[in-house]
Design a protein around this motif. Structure first.
Motif, PDB file in Angstrom:
ATOM      1  N   ASP A  43     -32.249 -35.675   0.697  1.00  0.00           N
ATOM      2  CA  ASP A  43     -33.447 -35.621   1.533  1.00  0.00           C
ATOM      3  C   ASP A  43     -34.098 -34.250   1.558  1.00  0.00           C
ATOM      4  O   ASP A  43     -35.290 -34.136   1.707  1.00  0.00           O
ATOM      5  CB  ASP A  43     -33.121 -35.974   2.993  1.00  0.00           C
ATOM      6  N   THR A  51     -31.274 -34.010   7.740  1.00  0.00           N
ATOM      7  CA  THR A  51     -30.944 -35.349   7.262  1.00  0.00           C
ATOM      8  C   THR A  51     -31.656 -36.445   8.030  1.00  0.00           C
ATOM      9  O   THR A  51     -32.140 -37.389   7.454  1.00  0.00           O
ATOM     10  CB  THR A  51     -29.440 -35.656   7.335  1.00  0.00           C
ATOM     11  N   SER A  52     -31.719 -36.338   9.306  1.00  0.00           N
ATOM     12  CA  SER A  52     -32.282 -37.463  10.032  1.00  0.00           C
ATOM     13  C   SER A  52     -32.934 -37.003  11.307  1.00  0.00           C
ATOM     14  O   SER A  52     -32.543 -36.006  11.888  1.00  0.00           O
ATOM     15  CB  SER A  52     -31.176 -38.445  10.380  1.00  0.00           C
ATOM     16  N   ALA A  53     -33.917 -37.744  11.701  1.00  0.00           N
ATOM     17  CA  ALA A  53     -34.444 -37.553  13.043  1.00  0.00           C
ATOM     18  C   ALA A  53     -33.895 -38.706  13.849  1.00  0.00           C
ATOM     19  O   ALA A  53     -33.907 -39.839  13.406  1.00  0.00           O
ATOM     20  CB  ALA A  53     -35.957 -37.597  13.025  1.00  0.00           C
ATOM     21  N   VAL A 108     -34.808 -40.721  15.818  1.00  0.00           N
ATOM     22  CA  VAL A 108     -35.852 -41.496  16.469  1.00  0.00           C
ATOM     23  C   VAL A 108     -35.344 -42.903  16.718  1.00  0.00           C
ATOM     24  O   VAL A 108     -34.282 -43.280  16.255  1.00  0.00           O
ATOM     25  CB  VAL A 108     -37.142 -41.544  15.628  1.00  0.00           C
ATOM     26  N   GLY A 109     -36.124 -43.663  17.445  1.00  0.00           N
ATOM     27  CA  GLY A 109     -35.743 -45.050  17.620  1.00  0.00           C
ATOM     28  C   GLY A 109     -35.251 -45.333  19.020  1.00  0.00           C
ATOM     29  O   GLY A 109     -35.243 -46.442  19.460  1.00  0.00           O
ATOM     30  N   LYS A 110     -34.839 -44.295  19.713  1.00  0.00           N
ATOM     31  CA  LYS A 110     -34.432 -44.531  21.097  1.00  0.00           C
ATOM     32  C   LYS A 110     -34.566 -43.248  21.909  1.00  0.00           C
ATOM     33  O   LYS A 110     -34.509 -42.151  21.367  1.00  0.00           O
ATOM     34  CB  LYS A 110     -32.997 -45.055  21.145  1.00  0.00           C
ATOM     35  N   ASN A 168     -36.756 -41.526  22.928  1.00  0.00           N
ATOM     36  CA  ASN A 168     -37.671 -40.477  22.509  1.00  0.00           C
ATOM     37  C   ASN A 168     -38.762 -40.377  23.569  1.00  0.00           C
ATOM     38  O   ASN A 168     -39.582 -41.267  23.706  1.00  0.00           O
ATOM     39  CB  ASN A 168     -38.270 -40.836  21.149  1.00  0.00           C
ATOM     40  N   ILE A 200     -25.974 -47.284  17.460  1.00  0.00           N
ATOM     41  CA  ILE A 200     -26.343 -46.363  16.396  1.00  0.00           C
ATOM     42  C   ILE A 200     -27.797 -46.625  16.031  1.00  0.00           C
ATOM     43  O   ILE A 200     -28.197 -47.764  15.837  1.00  0.00           O
ATOM     44  CB  ILE A 200     -25.452 -46.615  15.150  1.00  0.00           C
ATOM     45  N   ALA A 201     -28.585 -45.562  15.932  1.00  0.00           N
ATOM     46  CA  ALA A 201     -29.990 -45.781  15.595  1.00  0.00           C
ATOM     47  C   ALA A 201     -30.219 -45.746  14.093  1.00  0.00           C
ATOM     48  O   ALA A 201     -31.173 -46.297  13.597  1.00  0.00           O
ATOM     49  CB  ALA A 201     -30.856 -44.744  16.279  1.00  0.00           C
ATOM     50  N   LYS A 246     -30.382 -43.813  10.102  1.00  0.00           N
ATOM     51  CA  LYS A 246     -31.010 -42.670   9.457  1.00  0.00           C
ATOM     52  C   LYS A 246     -32.470 -43.023   9.176  1.00  0.00           C
ATOM     53  O   LYS A 246     -32.750 -44.041   8.548  1.00  0.00           O
ATOM     54  CB  LYS A 246     -30.253 -42.401   8.151  1.00  0.00           C
ATOM     55  N   CYS A 247     -33.352 -42.166   9.626  1.00  0.00           N
ATOM     56  CA  CYS A 247     -34.777 -42.505   9.685  1.00  0.00           C
ATOM     57  C   CYS A 247     -35.372 -43.110   8.416  1.00  0.00           C
ATOM     58  O   CYS A 247     -36.030 -44.130   8.463  1.00  0.00           O
ATOM     59  CB  CYS A 247     -35.547 -41.260  10.071  1.00  0.00           C
ATOM     60  N   ARG A 248     -35.132 -42.504   7.293  1.00  0.00           N
ATOM     61  CA  ARG A 248     -35.787 -42.964   6.062  1.00  0.00           C
ATOM     62  C   ARG A 248     -35.204 -44.284   5.564  1.00  0.00           C
ATOM     63  O   ARG A 248     -35.686 -44.855   4.612  1.00  0.00           O
ATOM     64  CB  ARG A 248     -35.682 -41.900   4.973  1.00  0.00           C
ATOM     65  N   TYR A 249     -34.140 -44.742   6.178  1.00  0.00           N
ATOM     66  CA  TYR A 249     -33.504 -45.989   5.769  1.00  0.00           C
ATOM     67  C   TYR A 249     -33.675 -47.094   6.805  1.00  0.00           C
ATOM     68  O   TYR A 249     -33.313 -48.227   6.567  1.00  0.00           O
ATOM     69  CB  TYR A 249     -32.010 -45.756   5.508  1.00  0.00           C
ATOM     70  N   MET A 250     -34.178 -46.700   7.980  1.00  0.00           N
ATOM     71  CA  MET A 250     -34.259 -47.665   9.078  1.00  0.00           C
ATOM     72  C   MET A 250     -35.487 -48.548   8.946  1.00  0.00           C
ATOM     73  O   MET A 250     -36.530 -48.115   8.458  1.00  0.00           O
ATOM     74  CB  MET A 250     -34.351 -46.904  10.410  1.00  0.00           C
ATOM     75  N   VAL A 268     -37.053 -50.694  14.025  1.00  0.00           N
ATOM     76  CA  VAL A 268     -36.009 -49.912  14.704  1.00  0.00           C
ATOM     77  C   VAL A 268     -36.524 -48.498  14.983  1.00  0.00           C
ATOM     78  O   VAL A 268     -36.284 -47.937  16.047  1.00  0.00           O
ATOM     79  CB  VAL A 268     -34.715 -49.867  13.858  1.00  0.00           C
ATOM     80  N   VAL A 269     -37.275 -47.934  14.035  1.00  0.00           N
ATOM     81  CA  VAL A 269     -37.793 -46.568  14.206  1.00  0.00           C
ATOM     82  C   VAL A 269     -38.668 -46.474  15.456  1.00  0.00           C
ATOM     83  O   VAL A 269     -38.545 -45.545  16.242  1.00  0.00           O
ATOM     84  CB  VAL A 269     -38.593 -46.115  12.957  1.00  0.00           C
ATOM     85  N   VAL A 270     -39.528 -47.449  15.675  1.00  0.00           N
ATOM     86  CA  VAL A 270     -40.410 -47.370  16.848  1.00  0.00           C
ATOM     87  C   VAL A 270     -39.761 -47.955  18.098  1.00  0.00           C
ATOM     88  O   VAL A 270     -40.351 -47.930  19.173  1.00  0.00           O
ATOM     89  CB  VAL A 270     -41.771 -48.069  16.603  1.00  0.00           C
ATOM     90  N   GLY A 271     -38.549 -48.490  17.988  1.00  0.00           N
ATOM     91  CA  GLY A 271     -37.847 -48.977  19.168  1.00  0.00           C
ATOM     92  C   GLY A 271     -38.214 -50.403  19.532  1.00  0.00           C
ATOM     93  O   GLY A 271     -37.893 -50.888  20.609  1.00  0.00           O
ATOM     94  N   GLN A 330     -42.115 -38.341  11.298  1.00  0.00           N
ATOM     95  CA  GLN A 330     -41.196 -39.342  10.748  1.00  0.00           C
ATOM     96  C   GLN A 330     -41.410 -40.687  11.425  1.00  0.00           C
ATOM     97  O   GLN A 330     -41.406 -41.726  10.789  1.00  0.00           O
ATOM     98  CB  GLN A 330     -39.743 -38.880  10.907  1.00  0.00           C
ATOM     99  N   LYS A 331     -41.608 -40.616  12.735  1.00  0.00           N
ATOM    100  CA  LYS A 331     -41.842 -41.839  13.490  1.00  0.00           C
ATOM    101  C   LYS A 331     -43.125 -42.522  12.989  1.00  0.00           C
ATOM    102  O   LYS A 331     -43.186 -43.747  12.881  1.00  0.00           O
ATOM    103  CB  LYS A 331     -41.969 -41.491  14.976  1.00  0.00           C
TER     104      LYS A 331
END
Lengths: 291, 426
Positions: A59, A211-213, A215-217, A219, B175-176, B178-182, B186-189, B232-233
């Motif tokens: 990444d 590696t990662s953000a 995000v998703g919860k 936030n 577990i949320a 990894k952003c580029r794989y989600m 899921v990214v926006v919840g 990213q979001k």
């Protein structure tokens, strides 16, 4: 690279974004002796760790810049540099005042398209920078005015900010104001732990930031104009805080280097097929001897 | 204590004895992996960092359930036993990953490469098959990314690790991912990870493996100098655009940056292109509609693998789906030794072509995509082709028997029954 002669061609390495890591290091007179010695040792050991981390990631590429401040400030690295090109450096020497404001002004200058974060230096762009501030004392200049200016800088807003207070006399209030998440201020009173702590936090934060953000919860809603890395900082806190309790015991094990893969044997080129559609065969068993 | 020193003893749950730490193998976001000794046997211990698990009790309970359920296939480095709680944290033991297996990121960064496209597709098929079997068991993986599986570049064999997030349908391990794989949902919840979001992550992994660029990274992401959490979001959650979206050209590849995609996309068979266009369509990414299922991926990838052959003239791999088709590399027109017509596939007959069970049958219950039935073998003059029996049992061909490892002639026009299905050589 192994053998890959095919219609797809040999692939290029995937383009990586750059994750800039900035060290702001207090080299004032009060850092003299064990403190600056431990800082030097930490940086020396961080370099191979960050290099390995950067190499292993698809990444991002980690790049490094070191700014020292005492009476005025000066870049130890000529710019934001690739870890591969940073193999030798002069250990830092402590002397002079604590001009933190100078350092903030300089950071503000470089956090721009015309500075270290110019687009032409990173073809795929950047991730949010990580800034790690190490200091043991009271700033001697107008650090607060400089900080206010810096806080308007978009790159600074987006940065993950960590501070290390060295020794019991460090002005924690100044360091606290320089970061956003109060849990990312770490105090190291026992100088013999400094190297390990700095190294651990630098490597862990780089790993997470690049590696990662998360995000998703959870936030929090942001106002449109302010960019903040809350979730990433929160993740760093989680990862670092709990491991620091027993830090004195920490001695990392070296990771074994994987064995290299043997190349496949050369491809033999078959002669052209001459009698493909022979009709004298029927479906059924074949004697291997005659085949 | 999160960090364990060599020599430390950790008790396993339920009077199963204890393990002794040998060395640290690696470190991830959640914890450390150690090599440990268990009564002379080497095992790997995943040891969680204190405080990183959102809900340690549930997490531990989920792990305990998975241990009871056993691994879906031997490709999973599945949790074998939990440790007792020690100093506020715990871990689990699993088999040690063998040598010569590498993460996807090692392939993406050019440190390792597959011996051939055929082997690469074999690995892709194994990955899809493993996740299909996992999903068929009622589990979802929830955190599928480039660090979860290891591939052998010489054989295409794989191992799936980090199986601690695997949960039964409807459960969420917290577990949320990894952003580029989600998945964007899921990214926006909007969604919690489940089998359908796993499907999206699997498509990202397959795209990276085959095309070697990210499916959502084109000129749009390239224009953004900085990639913060909010960016990213936006790019991976709120406003994702597939680099090859047939209707939306706002995120096309950039020359000099997305070179692998530019070079490889035209070489992908149309059915692979269409599958990716469906997997990264707006309806999947914006409305969480069903994407490409594992079974569909298997069919496409098996077909692709059947069509990848070695050119008899230049020796390079090329794709062959029409009789007389020229080699993509040397442009010489190639002739096959016939075509194996099964119920589901039409496979060109060339030397060393591997005939797996899934080419012949359609049950898809237990690794049919990897189970070898036959290999095409040529005679010394390379004028005739035959099938070598790679099964453990003899084939009944007409009135004759073909024992394991023996050959069966397959001239054009031949009809034979294998695995109770008819195969015709045309």
């Amino acid at each position: 690279m192994d053998n890959f002669s095919s219609f797809l061609g040999a692939p290029e390495a995937i383009p990586k974004r750059v994750m800039p890591f900035f060290f702001l290091i207090d080299t004032s007179k009060s850092m003299e002796g064990k403190k600056i010695g431990a800082v030097n040792a930490a940086i020396e050991e961080i370099l191979p760790d960050l290099r390995r981390l950067s190499d292993s990631q698809a990444d991002s590429e980690i790049r490094l810049a070191i700014l020292k401040f005492s009476s005025g400030c000066e870049w130890v690295t000529p710019s934001l540099i690739s870890l591969d090109s940073f193999d030798d450096w002069e250990p830092l020497v402590a002397d002079g005042l604590t001009d933190l404001g100078y350092a903030f002004d300089e950071l503000n200058r470089q956090f721009s398209e015309n500075g270290f974060l110019s687009r032409s230096s990173a073809s795929s762009g950047f991730y949010a920078p990580v800034i790690m501030l190490l200091s043991d004392g009271d700033p001697t200049d107008d650090w607060y005015g400089a900080l206010k200016k810096l806080q308007n800088n978009k790159w600074y807003q987006s940065a993950i900010k960590i501070a290390i207070a060295i020794g019991e006399d460090a002005n924690r209030e100044v360091l606290q104001k320089s970061i956003r998440n109060p849990e990312l201020l770490f105090s190291v009173n026992d100088i013999s732990n400094l190297k390990k702590v700095v190294k651990f936090i630098a490597v862990t934060s780089s790993q997470i930031a690049s590696t990662s953000a998360a995000v998703g919860k959870e936030n929090p809603q942001q106002s449109a104009n302010v960019i903040t890395p809350d979730a990433t900082e929160e993740q760093i806190v989680k990862n670092v805080r709990n491991s620091l309790d027993d830090f004195a015991d920490f001695e990392p094990e070296p990771v074994p280097i994987p064995a290299s893969v043997p190349l496949s044997p050369p491809v033999s080129v078959p002669p052209p097929i001459s009698e493909l559609d022979s009709t004298d065969d029927v479906v059924g068993p074949i004697d291997e001897e005659d085949w | 204590m999160s960090l364990l020193k060599p020599g430390t003893r950790i008790a396993l749950e339920g009077n199963s004895g204890s393990i002794q730490i040998i060395s640290k193998l690696g470190e991830g976001g959640q914890g450390f992996v150690y090599l440990a000794d268990y009564n002379g046997q080497k095992l790997a211990l995943k040891w969680y960092k204190k405080g990183v698990l959102a809900n340690p009790e549930n997490f531990r309970q989920n792990l305990a359930n998975n241990i009871k359920e056993k691994a879906p296939t031997a490709d999973f480095l599945w949790p074998l036993a939990l440790t007792e709680i020690q100093d506020g944290t715990f871990g689990y033991v699993m088999q040690v990953r063998p040598q010569n297996y590498y993460e996807l990121s090692d392939f993406l960064t050019g440190k390792h490469e597959f011996a051939s496209v055929d082997i690469m597709l074999k690995a892709a098929i194994r990955i899809v098959d493993s996740f299909r079997i996992l999903h068929n068991r009622g589990f979802s993986y929830q955190d599928l990314n480039d660090g979860n599986f290891f591939m052998n570049p010489q054989t295409g064999d794989i191992f799936i690790c980090d199986n601690d997030n695997v949960s039964q349908f409807g459960a969420n391990s917290g577990i949320a991912g990894k952003c580029r794989y989600m998945s964007p949902g899921v990214v926006v919840g909007r969604k919690v990870p489940d089998t359908r979001t796993d499907q999206f992550s699997l498509a990202v992994v397959l795209f990276l493996l085959l095309l070697r660029n990210h499916p959502l990274e084109g000129i749009m992401t390239q224009k953004s100098s900085i990639m913060t959490e909010q960016h990213q979001k936006y790019y991976y959650g709120e406003h994702p655009v597939f680099i090859a979206d047939p209707e939306d050209s706002s995120n096309r590849p950039v020359k000099g940056v997305h070179n692998n995609f530019i070079r490889r996309w035209p070489q992908m068979p149309f059915y692979i292109q269409e599958a990716f266009q469906k997997a990264f369509s707006k309806s999947v990414m914006y409305q969480d509609k069903i994407g490409v299922t594992e079974k569909e991926w298997l069919q496409h990838l098996l077909r692709f693998r059947a069509e990848v052959i070695q050119c008899p003239y230049c020796g390079k791999e090329t794709r062959y789906d029409t009789e007389g088709m020229p080699c993509i590399c040397c442009h010489q027109s190639i002739r096959s030794y016939g075509w194996m017509q099964t119920k589901y596939y039409k496979i060109p007959v060339f030397e060393n072509q591997e005939i797996v069970e899934a080419y012949i049958t359609d049950c898809y219950d237990h690794n049919e995509s990897s189970n070898l039935v036959a290999i095409v073998s040529l005679n010394k003059d390379k004028t005739k082709a035959a099938l070598r029996n790679k099964e453990q049992v003899p084939w009944e061909i007409g009135n004759a028997q073909i024992p394991p490892e023996k050959l069966c002639a397959i001239p054009r026009g031949a009809k034979l029954i294998l695995k109770n299905e008819q195969i015709e050589i045309v």
